[in-house]
Design an enzyme around this catalytic site. Structure first.
Site: not given
Ligand code: FAD
Length: 378
Positions: A276, A334, A361, A127, A156, A336
């Site tokens: 485009q 976006q 990590e 924590p 974890i 979609h």
């Protein structure tokens, strides 16, 4: 990109891609989004030999190499994130053993990890100690028969499913009051509990672990007293670049979905792929994806060949690939339009799954600090 891989490496990547398509897709459909690691998933991955990536040569493996780990994660992550995290944690929890485990410890645990009989994890975060590892409060006090551990670990992964956990804790030494050591803990040891299962925005077995006067036999000390920080960082150096590989896999799935949708979706009388504005998005995604993959392969090849500046290369790969993947998934969504935010669409799931990669990590901020420190040192 193919130029960076040998024939064997290309074959291994293809093997992982076929495994993901043929075995993981049906398992992911059967279990849906869950925080539990399905036994069937572990068995399928073990049968496919994927956990053997973490076996040293003396135990029948090929030695632990960064590039195959990255290739496997790239192929798994965009298909089934739970499989990717299971593979990563099996590696993070076993690499310290590979690095510094003694013969007896390797015989006791490593072979069984390589065959998927034991699941494992890596417990560093607390924590009060996230980016700032040295702020950890967990402490193991030396006793006549070993150590007594008190403290708490948070976030974890595999925390619920894992049978054994590599835990890092303070062990103050006369010449180094901030010394950290690494220990191997087995679930079921008195005083060791999974205190809480955490809920994230995407599927993930993740938990808080608690240690109340937990007795650790001396045989379960990993490496030397005070060597824990170095073990933790050497492990992260390898697995950080593999987070970049997972990000590339996720970005590729988002790109494939966006490209295919753009060719089919007709607005104003034409497929949107003919505009485009959409083409530029696809071009950016494809370019950044190739650049991210190149950084990941470079870091892994450098590590496996014993090259210099692996830590900087690993941080560059993790930082760039995870940022690129987030942008690619966002752009893919976006493309979609409204369908992108409907529950159950591929890009909606990827949007939730990709987010954590910029945090775990070592956050993107911490990766930039590592890169900058290494540049300034030069
Ligand atoms: C999905 C998931 C899985 C995880 N799995 C594991 C696991 O298996 N084992 C494990 O040990 N841990 C695990 N973690 C923990 C993870 O490594 C930490 O969350 C991460 O290191 C960040 O720590 P924190 O969350 O405490 O954030 P903090 O360190 O509190 O950071 C908060 C913010 O401040 C920024 N910040 C902090 N310090 C600095 C600085 N010096 N300069 C600039 N910015 C800074 C950070 O970048 C971040 O944006 C996991 C986390 C997640 C989300």
């Amino acid at each position: 990109m193919d130029l960076m891989l040998s024939l064997d490496e290309k074959k291994f990547k293809e093997y992982c891609r076929n495994f993901a398509k043929e075995k993981l897709v049906p398992i992911s459909e059967r279990y849906g989004e869950t925080d539990d690691v399905p036994e069937e998933l572990v068995k399928a991955m073990a049968d496919a030999g994927l956990f053997k990536l973490f076996l040293s040569e003396d135990l029948g493996g090929k030695g632990v190499k960064a590039l195959p780990i990255c290739l496997a994660r790239e192929e798994l992550a965009g298909v089934y994130c739970l499989a990717d995290v299971t593979l990563a944690m099996q590696g993070l929890g076993s690499y310290p053993l590979f690095l510094v485990g003694n013969r007896e410890q390797k015989n006791r645990y490593l072979t069984r990890i390589g065959f998927g009989e034991l699941l494992t994890t890596y417990a560093l975060t607390e924590p009060e100690a996230g980016s700032d590892v040295n702020a950890m409060k967990s402490e193991a006090q030396e006793t006549s028969g070993g150590f007594t551990l008190n403290g708490k670990k948070r976030f974890i992964s595999n925390g619920y499913a894992a049978d054994i956990v590599v835990v890092f804790a303070k062990t103050p030494l006369p010449d180094n009051p901030r010394a950290i050591s690494a220990f191997l803990l087995e679930k079921g040891m008195p005083g060791f509990t999974v205190s809480e299962r955490m809920k994230l925005i995407a599927s993930h077995d993740i938990a808080e672990l608690k240690f109340d006067d937990c007795h650790i036999p001396r045989d379960n000390l990993l490496g030397k007293m005070g060597e824990g920080y170095s073990i933790a960082m050497r492990t992260l150096e390898v697995f950080r670049m593999s987070v970049g590989a997972a990000a590339v896999g996720i970005a590729r799935t988002a790109f494939d979905a966006a490209l295919s949708y753009a060719k089919k979706r007709v607005q104003f009388g034409r497929p949107i792929a003919e505009y485009q504005a959409i083409q530029f998005k696809l071009a950016e995604m494809a370019t950044e994806l190739d650049a991210a993959r190149a950084l990941v392969y470079r870091a892994a090849i450098r590590k496996d060949q014993g090259g210099a500046d692996v830590s900087r290369a690993a941080s560059m790969a993790k930082y760039y690939a995870t940022e690129v993947a987030f942008r690619a998934v966002d752009q893919g969504l976006q493309i979609h339009g409204g369908l992108g935010v409907t529950k159950g669409s591929i890009v909606e799931r990827l949007y939730r799954e990709v987010r954590a990669l910029r945090i775990y990590e070592g956050t993107s901020e911490i990766q930039r600090l590592i890169i900058a420190n290494s540049l300034l040192k030069d």
